[in-house]
Design a protein around this motif. Structure first.
Motif, PDB file in Angstrom:
ATOM      1  N   VAL A  62     -13.956 -73.746  30.765  1.00 39.72           N
ATOM      2  CA  VAL A  62     -12.545 -72.711  30.660  1.00 39.72           C
ATOM      3  C   VAL A  62     -11.427 -73.388  31.471  1.00 39.72           C
ATOM      4  O   VAL A  62     -11.726 -73.893  32.516  1.00 39.72           O
TER       5      VAL A  62
ATOM      6  N   LEU B 173      -7.767 -73.535  33.054  1.00 37.09           N
ATOM      7  CA  LEU B 173      -6.751 -72.394  33.487  1.00 37.09           C
ATOM      8  C   LEU B 173      -5.658 -73.431  33.788  1.00 37.09           C
ATOM      9  O   LEU B 173      -5.538 -74.245  34.463  1.00 37.09           O
TER      10      LEU B 173
ATOM     11  N   ILE C  75      -8.802 -69.016  40.610  1.00 37.07           N
ATOM     12  CA  ILE C  75     -10.095 -69.755  40.444  1.00 37.07           C
ATOM     13  C   ILE C  75     -10.959 -69.437  41.427  1.00 37.07           C
ATOM     14  O   ILE C  75     -12.274 -69.368  41.028  1.00 37.07           O
TER      15      ILE C  75
ATOM     16  N   VAL D 148     -12.598 -66.252  40.517  1.00 34.89           N
ATOM     17  CA  VAL D 148     -13.220 -66.440  39.413  1.00 34.89           C
ATOM     18  C   VAL D 148     -14.660 -66.734  40.042  1.00 34.89           C
ATOM     19  O   VAL D 148     -16.003 -66.523  39.442  1.00 34.89           O
TER      20      VAL D 148
ATOM     21  N   VAL E 227     -21.742 -73.218  39.218  1.00 37.07           N
ATOM     22  CA  VAL E 227     -20.425 -73.540  38.657  1.00 37.07           C
ATOM     23  C   VAL E 227     -19.931 -74.628  39.178  1.00 37.07           C
ATOM     24  O   VAL E 227     -20.050 -75.303  40.400  1.00 37.07           O
TER      25      VAL E 227
ATOM     26  N   ALA F 169     -16.067 -76.792  39.210  1.00 37.34           N
ATOM     27  CA  ALA F 169     -14.494 -76.915  38.940  1.00 37.34           C
ATOM     28  C   ALA F 169     -13.891 -78.035  39.347  1.00 37.34           C
ATOM     29  O   ALA F 169     -13.983 -78.879  40.386  1.00 37.34           O
TER      30      ALA F 169
ATOM     31  N   LEU G 173     -15.149 -75.026  35.215  1.00 43.53           N
ATOM     32  CA  LEU G 173     -13.598 -74.565  35.192  1.00 43.53           C
ATOM     33  C   LEU G 173     -12.740 -75.851  35.524  1.00 43.53           C
ATOM     34  O   LEU G 173     -12.947 -76.946  36.246  1.00 43.53           O
TER      35      LEU G 173
ATOM     36  N   GLU H 276      -8.722 -76.826  36.141  1.00 40.01           N
ATOM     37  CA  GLU H 276      -7.436 -76.478  36.545  1.00 40.01           C
ATOM     38  C   GLU H 276      -6.560 -77.765  36.258  1.00 40.01           C
ATOM     39  O   GLU H 276      -6.796 -78.659  36.870  1.00 40.01           O
TER      40      GLU H 276
ATOM     41  N   ALA I 206     -10.905 -77.943  26.717  1.00 41.29           N
ATOM     42  CA  ALA I 206     -11.509 -76.660  26.989  1.00 41.29           C
ATOM     43  C   ALA I 206     -11.770 -75.689  25.779  1.00 41.29           C
ATOM     44  O   ALA I 206     -11.504 -75.878  24.612  1.00 41.29           O
TER      45      ALA I 206
ATOM     46  N   VAL J  76     -13.177 -62.633  33.596  1.00 42.43           N
ATOM     47  CA  VAL J  76     -14.568 -63.490  33.289  1.00 42.43           C
ATOM     48  C   VAL J  76     -15.259 -62.902  32.047  1.00 42.43           C
ATOM     49  O   VAL J  76     -15.708 -63.736  31.344  1.00 42.43           O
TER      50      VAL J  76
END
Length: 326
Positions: free
Chosen positions: A63, A65, A77, A80, A91, A93, A157, A159, A174, A255
Motif C-alpha cells: 500500500v 501512501l 501511517i 494505520v 507490518v 513500513a 506500507l 511512504e 504499490a 484500512v
C-alpha cells in the motif's frame, strides 16, 4: 541524473548470502536490516540475495501512501500501523526520505516520527534515501519490497518523499495507492488535481477536524468525475475517506478500504505491473552502465565526447556505441 552521493558499500565484500537469507526467513531483525542495505545499494551481492529469495516470493499487499508536504502522512501511517497491529498483522513500513547532501542517507528519519512502534517485534520501519531519484521513490525500492516480501510480513506500507505531483511512480510499485490531502493546503491541492489524483485508488482528507475539511472532500469527489477513465481505481471506484490521524478517527475505515482494494488485485494486474517494473529496472541499469563507463573514461576523451554530443556533432546513440566499443 542524480548528483547526490551514494552510501558507501559495506566493508565486507563476501557476504554469506545463503546464511543471510536463512536468517532473514527465520525472522532475524539484523539479517533483515542487512538484506535491505544490500538491496538499496544494489550490485552483485544484491543480485545474488534476490535470486536466493525468489523462491519465497509471496503476494504480500503493498500500500503506497503519497501526497503533498503538510498532509500528515507519517502520523497517518503510524495510526494505520496501530490499527493493523490490532488486527494481528505483521507490518513493514518503508519511508522514502530526501537525501542528505553529505552522506547520501535519509534526512528526515521517519522511524523517529513513528517511534511508538519501535518496541513491537512485529513492526519493522525503515527510512531510505531517495538520493535524487525522481518520482518520490528510491531507485531500488522494488528490491527492498522483495526482501520484505520474503521476510513474511503481512503487509508493506510505502511512504513517498512528499514532492507533489511528481510522485506518480508509486502506482507502478504499490497494489493500492492512497493519496493524502488536508484542508488548507491551497496550491498543493492544485498539484493533486494536476497530477497524482490520476494514480489514486483511495483519497484521504486527513486533519478532518480542521475548518474546510468538508469542502476539501467535496472538491476531491467532484474531481473524481473528471478523472480519465483510463485510470480507474482497482475496484473501479475511488472512496474519499476523512481521517484525524492524531486520534485515530477514520483510520479503521481507511484500512478497510485498502484491504478491499488489495483483495481485488488480480494475478494479471500484478503480472502486468511486474513486467513494467522489469522494463524500468533494465532501463535504469543501462543508464548506470553508461555513467560507469563515462567515469572510467580518461577525462580528456570524456570532455571531447560530451562536447561533441552537446554541439550535435555526435548523437547520443553513437556516443553510447563508442563508450562500449561497438
Amino acid at each position: 541524473m542524480s548528483d547526490q552521493p551514494t552510501p558507501r558499500r559495506p566493508a565486507s565484500s563476501a557476504t554469506d548470502i545463503a546464511d543471510l537469507s536463512a536468517r532473514l526467513r527465520a525472522g532475524e531483525t539484523r539479517a533483515l536490516a542487512r538484506a535491505l542495505t544490500l538491496a538499496d545499494i544494489g550490485g552483485e551481492e544484491a543480485r545474488r540475495l534476490l535470486q536466493a529469495l525468489d523462491k519465497d516470493r509471496r503476494d504480500t499487499p503493498v500500500v503506497g501512501l503519497t501526497g503533498p508536504p503538510g498532509s500528515g502522512k507519517s502520523t497517518l501511517i503510524s495510526a494505520v500501523i496501530r490499527t493493523l497491529r490490532e488486527r494481528d498483522m505483521r507490518v513493514a513500513a518503508l519511508a522514502v526520505d530526501p537525501s542528505s547532501p553529505k552522506s547520501g542517507g535519509a534526512i528526515l528519519g521517519d522511524r523517529a516520527r513513528m517511534g511508538e512502534h519501535g518496541s513491537d517485534p512485529d513492526v519493522f520501519i525503515r527510512s531510505i534515501a531517495a538520493r535524487g531519484h525522481l518520482g518520490g521513490l528510491a531507485l531500488n525500492i522494488q528490491a527492498s519490497i522483495d526482501v520484505l516480501n520474503a521476510a513474511g510480513f503481512d503487509i508493506v506500507l510505502l511512504e513517498t518523499v512528499g514532492a507533489g505531483q511528481s510522485e506518480v511512480e508509486v502506482a507502478q510499485v504499490a497494489d493500492v495507492t492512497v493519496v493524502i490531502s488536508a484542508p488548507g493546503l491551497g496550491d498543493d491541492l492544485q498539484a493533486i488535481k494536476a497530477g497524482i489524483l490520476e494514480v489514486a485508488d483511495i483519497l484521504v482528507v486527513n486533519k478532518a477536524d480542521l475548518p474546510g475539511a468538508d469542502e476539501t472532500a467535496r472538491q476531491l469527489e467532484a474531481m473524481l468525475g473528471l478523472r480519465s477513465a483510463s485510470r480507474p481505481s482497482v475496484q473501479g471506484d475511488t472512496p474519499v475517506v476523512s481521517t484525524v490521524a492524531t486520534i485515530g478517527e477514520g483510520v479503521a475505515e481507511l484500512v478497510d478500504a485498502a484491504t478491499r482494494q488489495s483483495e481485488a488485485v488480480t494475478p494479471e494486474v500484478r503480472r502486468a505491473r511486474t513486467e513494467r517494473q522489469a522494463i524500468d529496472r533494465l532501463a535504469t541499469m543501462a543508464g548506470g552502465l553508461v555513467r560507469d563507463a563515462l567515469k572510467i573514461m580518461p577525462a580528456k576523451e570524456r570532455r571531447a565526447l560530451v562536447e561533441q554530443v552537446r554541439a550535435g556533432a555526435v548523437d547520443p546513440a553513437e556516443a553510447v556505441r563508442r563508450l562500449f566499443g561497438d
